[in-house]
Scaffold this motif. Structure first.
Motif, PDB file in Angstrom:
ATOM      1  N   ARG A   7       0.829  -1.209   0.000  1.00  0.00           N
ATOM      2  CA  ARG A   7       0.000   0.000   0.000  1.00  0.00           C
ATOM      3  C   ARG A   7       0.867   1.266   0.000  1.00  0.00           C
ATOM      4  NH1 ARG A   7      -5.017   0.624  -0.261  1.00  0.00           N
ATOM      5  NH2 ARG A   7      -6.010   2.545   0.420  1.00  0.00           N
ATOM      6  N   LYS A  15      -5.464   6.368  -4.026  1.00  0.00           N
ATOM      7  CA  LYS A  15      -6.093   5.708  -2.880  1.00  0.00           C
ATOM      8  C   LYS A  15      -7.292   6.534  -2.417  1.00  0.00           C
ATOM      9  CE  LYS A  15      -2.013   5.509  -0.729  1.00  0.00           C
ATOM     10  NZ  LYS A  15      -0.928   5.180   0.226  1.00  0.00           N
ATOM     11  N   GLU A  83      -8.355  -2.574   3.174  1.00  0.00           N
ATOM     12  CA  GLU A  83      -7.068  -2.117   2.640  1.00  0.00           C
ATOM     13  C   GLU A  83      -5.995  -3.187   2.801  1.00  0.00           C
ATOM     14  OE1 GLU A  83      -7.527   2.695   3.498  1.00  0.00           O
ATOM     15  OE2 GLU A  83      -6.073   1.506   4.637  1.00  0.00           O
ATOM     16  N   THR A 354      -3.282  -4.322  -4.034  1.00  0.00           N
ATOM     17  CA  THR A 354      -2.089  -4.326  -3.177  1.00  0.00           C
ATOM     18  C   THR A 354      -2.131  -5.566  -2.284  1.00  0.00           C
ATOM     19  OG1 THR A 354      -3.267  -2.921  -1.580  1.00  0.00           O
ATOM     20  CG2 THR A 354      -1.770  -1.820  -3.120  1.00  0.00           C
ATOM     21  N   LYS A 357      -5.129  -6.702   0.210  1.00  0.00           N
ATOM     22  CA  LYS A 357      -6.344  -5.949  -0.076  1.00  0.00           C
ATOM     23  C   LYS A 357      -7.477  -6.901  -0.468  1.00  0.00           C
ATOM     24  CE  LYS A 357      -8.049  -2.261  -3.157  1.00  0.00           C
ATOM     25  NZ  LYS A 357      -7.674  -1.309  -4.238  1.00  0.00           N
TER      26      LYS A 357
END
Length: 599
Positions: A7, A15, A83, A354, A357
């Motif tokens: 990330r 993002k 995330e 990522t 994620k």
């Protein structure tokens, strides 16, 4: 060897701006604690909802205030976990949020039982006497319709306290699927060793190199095969939860319970399956044509997704995808396009895959946040469609929250999928109309056919699988891995027909479908796709009125029952006609594509 980025390696502009919701976890945790504290004080309304119209209005408004704060913190916790599902601190926050929801639900569980004990005539008089209750007219009507299915206060409290436990199968599957499960490495088209992930699986399945497709397919389902007994036990628990909950609430079936809140007739579900079954011979024609065009002696499941028209490899940058999307959505008007672009510029979207994620794509957000989009953009034309699909959801949320109060600020799943699929349909029709390259037109036509296959046919097959699993459990059957594998295998054969050669891996496909943990959800992709095709045609063949009817529908949220809301946009889903009409479109596309491919 290609690897997923962390990330930290992704640019800020790519993002989502989730910090706009909360600057840090501590701020979200503060709201969680305050929500629980406020819910504890909410007990002052217990036994007093029927005292007066004013008392009822005060209670409903305070309930909304608590829920709105709790929703914001919960949504933030879920998105932060998405995330990176491996992050312990985000797992902890999400766990606290889930616990807070359970606590608040328990503390306020007296409301519905007490509400439905108010005599209907008294409730109607309250609404007439108290202007603040006018807002809640539809909510109160919905509540009265659930009168026979709300339990005693004590029973409702017990179920509320069990909420976190009852939702465990979904969380278990998410952790297993997105955090723990590994698919190994395969060689891509260039012979480079690459880790197989949820995010790149479909790209490999569309590869023109058959060995790449086969390797991705076998690696994927070997992983699910290795976990099939665990996943089966988990899904069985999910189905049993549905079945037992429905029985406790005096519904005739789990499906009836799931459709009840939206006043969706069960005939809508059955009509969908019947209509799609009637069109299966045309699907068999398409599968046979696919086998012929690919020049294969045996067509396998890993050959189902590869485009039938080869195109030069072309990467579409994200900003290019935005521009293509806006061109397709032009019939929705300048105001829609301007807000669409503003959403992009305001960082509604988390764009790239990522490590850790959550896979796939979704639109999410709270009533008072931006309507965020999670994507795993991989620079394909298909990703352009994902972009307009998810932004369709987000624009729907934005228009609704701008217009409706909190109580109606969400959407039923039945209507939400229309907003996303209208966007896809408009884009598809735009590309077919404007494309001058014959090969590109064939490719897009193939894409449109595969959208029908993947949405109307595949999601209906999923819906039929859910119907079978729940009915089997309701009749006392044990949902073993063998039974579910066999049932799914038979359905897949029925939906794809004789031109597809059987293989042993497809029986495990059901085990990788996350939507099965939100039971009787997926059929709405198919009904939504049918409604969207009708609405898109209405917009393209009409004028400002037809467009404005649709935009009004997008602003109505959950202020009425789903079937009634869709009538505002010009479609009556209580009838079989929209699905049958979509099936006729599919039939015509198959014929057109076959003719083009012979030229």
């Amino acid at each position: 060897m290609a690897r997923r980025k962390t990330r930290e390696e992704i640019k800020t502009q790519d993002k989502w701006n989730i910090e706009k919701m909360y600057p840090d976890n501590a701020s979200a945790e503060k709201d969680l604690k305050e929500s629980v504290s406020d819910a504890e004080k909410y007990g002052k309304y217990k036994g007093h909802l029927a005292d007066s119209a004013e008392s009822l209005a005060d209670a409903l408004i305070e309930s909304d205030r608590i829920e709105q704060k709790l929703e914001r913190a919960f949504v933030y916790s879920r998105m932060k976990l998405d995330e990176d599902n491996r992050a312990a601190e985000q797992q902890a926050l999400y766990s606290k949020a889930a616990a807070a929801i359970s606590q608040v639900s328990s503390l306020t569980s007296f409301v519905m039982p007490e509400l439905i004990r108010i005599p209907e005539e008294t409730l109607k008089q309250f609404i007439e006497d108290e202007p603040r209750l006018q807002t809640y007219r539809h909510l109160l009507d919905s509540a009265m319709r659930q009168k026979d299915h709300v339990l005693s206060e004590k029973e409702e409290n017990i179920l509320a306290q069990l909420g976190e436990v009852l939702s465990a199968p979904d969380q278990v599957f998410t952790m297993l699927n997105d955090a723990d499960m590994k698919f190994g490495k395969i060689k891509d088209e260039e012979g480079k060793e690459t880790e197989l992930t949820h995010g790149n699986y479909i790209s490999f399945m569309r590869s023109q190199n058959r060995q790449v497709r086969k390797d991705a397919y076998t690696h994927c389902y070997e992983a699910y095969k290795g976990m099939i007994n665990t996943i089966s036990a988990n899904y069985s628990a999910n189905v049993k939860t549905d079945v037992i909950s429905a029985r406790l609430r005096n519904y005739p079936s789990a499906r009836a319970a799931a459709l009840s809140s939206g006043r969706i007739p069960e005939s809508v579900y059955d009509n969908l399956i019947d209509s799609v079954h009637s069109a299966l011979p045309k699907m068999y024609e398409y599968v046979k044509l696919r086998k012929k065009l690919l020049g294969l002696d045996e067509l396998k499941m890993y050959d189902i997704y590869v485009p039938l028209v080869k195109l030069p490899k072309k990467k579409i940058r994200f900003q290019q995808a935005v521009e293509i999307g806006k061109e397709g959505l032009a019939p929705l008007g300048d105001a829609y396009l301007q807000q669409f672009q503003k959403g992009i510029d305001s960082r509604w979207i988390d764009i790239y895959e990522t490590e850790g994620k959550t896979s796939g794509a979704y639109s999410f957000g709270s009533y008072d946040s931006d309507p965020y989009v999670l994507m795993n953009f991989d620079s394909t034309l298909e990703d352009v469609f994902t972009l307009v699909h998810e932004m369709g959801h987000s624009m729907n949320s934005w228009l609704t929250r701008k217009t409706q109060p909190y109580v109606y600020g969400g959407h039923s799943i039945f209507t939400a999928e229309v907003a996303s699929t209208v966007n896809e349909t408009l884009l598809m029709k735009h590309l077919l109309k404007t494309e001058s390259d014959p090969e590109m037109k064939k490719y897009i036509l193939n894409m449109y056919l595969d959208a029908f296959k993947g949405t109307l046919f595949r999601q209906t097959m999923f819906a039929e699988f859910e119907k079978k699993t729940h009915e089997y459990a309701e009749n006392g059957g044990g949902l073993t891995a063998d039974w579910m594998n066999k049932t799914y295998d038979e359905l897949n054969t029925e939906y794809f027909g004789p031109a597809l050669s059987h293989d042993d891996y497809i029986q495990y496909e059901w085990a990788r479908i996350p939507h099965f943990y939100n039971s009787f959800y997926v059929y709405q992709y198919a009904t939504g796709y049918s409604a969207a095709n009708a609405i898109a045609d209405r917009i393209l063949n009409g004028g400002e009125k037809e467009r404005d009817d649709y935009l009004k529908f997008l602003s109505l949220g959950s202020s009425d029952y789903p079937v009634e809301l869709l009538k505002v946009a010009g479609v009556d889903m209580s009838q079989r006609e929209p699905v049958d009409r979509a099936m006729k479109v599919f039939s015509g596309l198959v014929d057109e594509f076959a003719e083009l491919m012979e030229e």
